[in-house]
Design a protein around this motif. Sequence first.
Motif, PDB file in Angstrom:
ATOM      1  N   ARG A   1       0.893  -1.291   0.106  1.00 16.52           N
ATOM      2  CA  ARG A   1       0.149  -0.082   0.070  1.00 16.52           C
ATOM      3  C   ARG A   1       0.800   1.244   0.078  1.00 16.52           C
ATOM      4  NH1 ARG A   1      -5.675  -0.800   3.327  1.00 16.52           N
ATOM      5  NH2 ARG A   1      -6.051  -2.649   2.592  1.00 16.52           N
TER       6      ARG A   1
ATOM      7  N   SER B   1       3.156   1.928   2.906  1.00 16.39           N
ATOM      8  CA  SER B   1       2.257   2.181   4.181  1.00 16.39           C
ATOM      9  C   SER B   1       2.382   0.776   4.925  1.00 16.39           C
ATOM     10  CB  SER B   1       0.757   2.403   3.877  1.00 16.39           C
ATOM     11  OG  SER B   1       0.264   2.360   4.896  1.00 16.39           O
TER      12      SER B   1
ATOM     13  N   GLN C   1      -3.260  12.225   5.638  1.00 13.32           N
ATOM     14  CA  GLN C   1      -2.543  11.088   5.256  1.00 13.32           C
ATOM     15  C   GLN C   1      -3.623  10.101   4.676  1.00 13.32           C
ATOM     16  OE1 GLN C   1      -0.051   9.487   8.327  1.00 13.32           O
ATOM     17  NE2 GLN C   1       1.483  10.508   7.365  1.00 13.32           N
TER      18      GLN C   1
ATOM     19  N   LEU D   1       1.287   5.169   0.988  1.00 13.30           N
ATOM     20  CA  LEU D   1       0.548   6.362   1.890  1.00 13.30           C
ATOM     21  C   LEU D   1       1.189   7.730   1.347  1.00 13.30           C
ATOM     22  CD1 LEU D   1      -0.841   6.685   4.816  1.00 13.30           C
ATOM     23  CD2 LEU D   1       1.572   7.183   5.696  1.00 13.30           C
TER      24      LEU D   1
ATOM     25  N   ARG E   1       2.980   3.215  12.413  1.00  8.32           N
ATOM     26  CA  ARG E   1       1.875   4.237  12.544  1.00  8.32           C
ATOM     27  C   ARG E   1       2.322   4.888  13.704  1.00  8.32           C
ATOM     28  NH1 ARG E   1      -0.727   7.394  10.383  1.00  8.32           N
ATOM     29  NH2 ARG E   1      -1.150   5.845   9.029  1.00  8.32           N
TER      30      ARG E   1
ATOM     31  N   GLU F   1      -4.237   6.302   2.833  1.00 10.00           N
ATOM     32  CA  GLU F   1      -3.630   5.038   2.487  1.00 10.00           C
ATOM     33  C   GLU F   1      -4.386   4.834   1.464  1.00 10.00           C
ATOM     34  OE1 GLU F   1      -2.303   1.468   5.180  1.00 10.00           O
ATOM     35  OE2 GLU F   1      -4.297   1.290   4.665  1.00 10.00           O
TER      36      GLU F   1
END
Length: 222
Positions: free
Chosen positions: A120, A185, A210, A122, A190, A212
Amino acid sequence: MTDSPEFQSVVELRRYTLHPGRRDELIELFEREFVESQEACGMRLFGLFREPAEPDKFVWLRGFRDMEARRAALEAFYHGPVWREHGPAANETMIDASDVLLLRPSGPGFPDPDGAGDSRVLVTVCHPAVPVKEFSAYFADHVAPVLRESGLDTFGHFETEPAENTFPRLPVRENESVFVWFTKSTEEHRELLDRTGAELAGKLERPWQQRELTPTTRSVLR
């Protein structure tokens, strides 16, 4: 292709709001009809994404050699036969297509494809409270190295392209100055990202945004 850095001189970050339940319909049409046809007109498509937290959002990135090349490429595509035939069907899926940031590079660009099919991406949009060049330099010198040491590489550093929109048929967000950066991501980072956002708060007009993103089948950026 991301190994064509000249196409990262001007980049559009486009985020569309679609009618409920029609995102996959647009993606199927887009990937079938609008990838090669746009690139044949003189642009590069870097990324096509779903936004998991927003089921009716579609995000994509395309790049150009410069602003004049952007004008010529967009005129060729949107006045051409592919858009004439398939554009109405695409537009029927959309509520709004004006959330567009027009950007220019301010640091490392998009990387070459690495074949990571399940990753993924980000994307972070910052509204600096200081001049964007100053913020970009601070991010490159102080923020990106800390993230990298923790295993989180950043890429695709961009800032607002201040030139006049050379294709006003497609509006872009004006009267704002942003710094945009990308990373892969992962949930394990996190806490690090939340801490970094809090540390940067004093240099931003508002909390950063932000999002994703998950790449579609034909997205180059993964």
